[in-house]
Write a protein that holds these residues in place. Structure first.
Motif, PDB file in Angstrom:
ATOM      1  N   TYR A   1      31.554  35.918  44.562  1.00  0.00           N
ATOM      2  CA  TYR A   1      32.387  36.933  43.918  1.00  0.00           C
ATOM      3  C   TYR A   1      32.193  38.312  44.563  1.00  0.00           C
ATOM      4  N   TRP A   2      30.943  38.714  44.802  1.00  0.00           N
ATOM      5  CA  TRP A   2      30.720  40.106  45.212  1.00  0.00           C
ATOM      6  C   TRP A   2      30.599  40.317  46.720  1.00  0.00           C
TER       7      TRP A   2
ATOM      8  N   TRP B   1      32.256  37.324  35.747  1.00  0.00           N
ATOM      9  CA  TRP B   1      32.723  37.786  37.046  1.00  0.00           C
ATOM     10  C   TRP B   1      34.155  37.309  37.201  1.00  0.00           C
TER      11      TRP B   1
ATOM     12  N   ALA C   1      26.529  34.335  41.861  1.00  0.00           N
ATOM     13  CA  ALA C   1      27.833  35.015  41.866  1.00  0.00           C
ATOM     14  C   ALA C   1      28.175  35.585  43.239  1.00  0.00           C
TER      15      ALA C   1
ATOM     16  N   SER D   1      40.435  33.748  39.172  1.00  0.00           N
ATOM     17  CA  SER D   1      39.368  32.836  38.749  1.00  0.00           C
ATOM     18  C   SER D   1      38.291  33.669  38.080  1.00  0.00           C
ATOM     19  N   PHE D   2      37.431  32.994  37.319  1.00  0.00           N
ATOM     20  CA  PHE D   2      36.310  33.722  36.718  1.00  0.00           C
ATOM     21  C   PHE D   2      35.154  32.773  36.421  1.00  0.00           C
ATOM     22  N   GLN D   3      33.990  33.374  36.228  1.00  0.00           N
ATOM     23  CA  GLN D   3      32.778  32.572  35.989  1.00  0.00           C
ATOM     24  C   GLN D   3      31.904  33.315  34.995  1.00  0.00           C
TER      25      GLN D   3
ATOM     26  N   CYS E   1      33.153  42.895  37.165  1.00  0.00           N
ATOM     27  CA  CYS E   1      31.959  42.323  36.533  1.00  0.00           C
ATOM     28  C   CYS E   1      31.867  42.892  35.132  1.00  0.00           C
TER      29      CYS E   1
ATOM     30  N   GLN F   1      33.198  42.381  48.786  1.00  0.00           N
ATOM     31  CA  GLN F   1      34.212  42.860  47.827  1.00  0.00           C
ATOM     32  C   GLN F   1      33.805  44.216  47.270  1.00  0.00           C
TER      33      GLN F   1
ATOM     34  N   VAL G   1      33.390  46.021  43.660  1.00  0.00           N
ATOM     35  CA  VAL G   1      33.149  45.510  42.319  1.00  0.00           C
ATOM     36  C   VAL G   1      33.284  46.638  41.302  1.00  0.00           C
TER      37      VAL G   1
ATOM     38  N   VAL H   1      37.032  42.570  42.421  1.00  0.00           N
ATOM     39  CA  VAL H   1      36.232  41.803  41.478  1.00  0.00           C
ATOM     40  C   VAL H   1      35.789  42.710  40.341  1.00  0.00           C
TER      41      VAL H   1
ATOM     42  N   HIS I   1      37.800  37.495  39.455  1.00  0.00           N
ATOM     43  CA  HIS I   1      38.524  37.823  40.675  1.00  0.00           C
ATOM     44  C   HIS I   1      39.964  38.153  40.300  1.00  0.00           C
TER      45      HIS I   1
END
Lengths: 302, 302
Positions: free
Chosen positions: A245-246, A150, A242, A160-162, A142, A249, A251, A140, A152
């Motif tokens: 995401y983390w 964020w 998030a 994907s992302f956000q 950031c 993982q 980061v 991931v 992936h």
């Protein structure tokens, strides 16, 4: 004259940043506040030449590769988004209108995600550069900023992302809301407390914003603590959302300066394995990868 | 000349609003944008006379009772907060410096709560007025506004309250953030969808703000839907955090116009028994109660 054989451009909303490049090496750097957000379409060419004109030679055309908001619909020329999942950079360059016979500008397309709807412009180049500098990396990323992201990444693709409006919300609240009356300076302990509160109860954000004001009035809350706690509350709320995401993982925090350090600090506190990486190096590596891939395709249009 | 025997003043941050009163009856109303937020200390007296001077008689001094931000530390004169739990109004009036021999101004103190730290100035008068108009009422009062407030009232006392920065955050995001590019108009269905999202996942607020921008870019989200959904997201997040206030309670929404109607609509959707009440009537009833209690105490100081 710089002897550059190409130019790297990071043309965001607020700034134009340029590097005169010889191969993979930056030789000269220049920056100006002629961001894409404030320019009419026909002002991009002159703004570019104003910054990099001295690097150009009368008898030679060199290419410039550019990422960022200059490729938006309101920018110099639209470079349509590419849809994830996909490699962060993979063609789709759009040539800007020729501004000067000495330079041809190619604009990198951003990325889009259908659901939840999301977009990026500029970060795709940083991600590609980061992957070029860290081959085989999965995990991931950031990217702190006005609109933090964020992302992936797996097998060289953005899965994907956000995006979160955290940075812009902080700037508006600290600078223009009623909270501005009690905000100045910084205090790490205040930030840590804010992160903890934001993470624990992100749903209480709008109430805790006013609590900052009330503690200022009633308890004489230190303005440095108040400002740092505001930042922590917002980043903590972002981290809460998030979490997919983390969690579990590693980061990579990709960014510059104080804000990236804050994200690193907050993630450290969650025992997330974090590595910190310079955004500029990633941007240049990404643009260099584009230039390498594009080299054979007649880089100068005239 | 108005024949008034006293004057009611609601002197908030942005406006001064005045009523010439005869007993409990307002006879003339006047308003001006000389709010307490923009006045130096010695400008309050002249601002008052500029608005109500015509209501005064040369040979008679009448009292004026005033609630709102004029009583803050940066206002005309500080009226120290009273601590809850307490009746919303119960003495503590502070006389402003005499501005004119024809009028004596008394400032109503606000309320404070120690934990979580919170304050109000002006709403205490509305609450008292509402209770005067609805004797014996127990339950929760919701006061929408720039800083919306939820107030638990029992046995005539304010037991606890919580303020949310919802309205101010909406104004900043809709008017000054990147979201402003895709916001105009209103759409009820967009509001309802935002409330549902905000209530269900208030922790995702910062992400869903950016989703509005991305849907505008990618899906051509209607600006009216975007603006209404932003409002709904914020009010929904507020309702999620305010759940301990409204769950299983009857709620009186005390406010003016469109914003109060939105809170009523959102609460209706949650099957919360809601009643709507005019803020002005409550303010006047509260100031009239103060005047009645204070009447015997030599209202004019000269």
């Amino acid at each position: 004259m710089s002897g550059a054989d190409w130019i790297a451009l990071d043309w965001g909303s607020s700034h134009l940043r340029a590097w005169a490049m010889l191969g993979d090496k930056p030789m000269v750097h220049a920056t100006r506040d002629t961001g894409a957000g404030g320019l009419a379409r026909d002002a991009f060419g002159p703004a570019l030449i104003a910054l990099v004109g001295d690097w150009l030679q009368a008898d030679r055309c060199i290419p410039a590769y550019a990422c960022g908001m200059l490729g938006s619909r309101q920018g110099w020329i639209e470079a349509p988004y590419r849809a994830v999942p996909c490699a962060p950079l993979d063609g789709g360059l759009v040539a800007a209108p020729q501004a000067d016979p000495r330079v041809s500008v190619y604009v990198v397309p951003g990325l889009k995600q259908a659901k939840p709807a999301d977009v990026m412009r500029g970060e795709e180049t940083q991600i590609a550069g980061f992957l070029a500098l860290n081959p085989g990396w999965d995990g991931v990323i950031c990217l702190p900023g006005t609109h933090s992201k964020w992302v992936h990444v797996s097998a060289g693709e953005v899965v994907s992302f956000q995006t979160f409006l955290t940075g812009e919300t902080f700037a508006l609240l600290a600078g223009q809301s009623v909270l501005r009356h009690g905000m100045a300076g910084w205090d790490d302990a205040g930030f840590d407390a804010g992160v903890a509160q934001g993470l624990e109860r992100p749903d209480r954000l709008l109430a805790r914003l006013f609590t900052l004001r009330a503690e200022g009035l009633l308890d004489g809350l230190d303005p440095a603590t108040a400002r740092a706690r505001l930042s922590g509350l917002l980043i903590g709320a972002e981290l809460a959302a998030a979490k997919p995401y983390w969690l579990g993982q590693r980061v990579a925090v990709l960014g510059a300066g104080a804000l990236a350090a804050l994200y690193g600090r907050a993630l450290d506190g969650l025992s997330v394995p974090v590595s910190a990486h310079t955004a500029d190096a990633a941007t240049l590596a990404g643009l260099a990868a584009i230039r390498a891939a594009h080299r054979s395709e007649a880089p100068c249009a005239r």
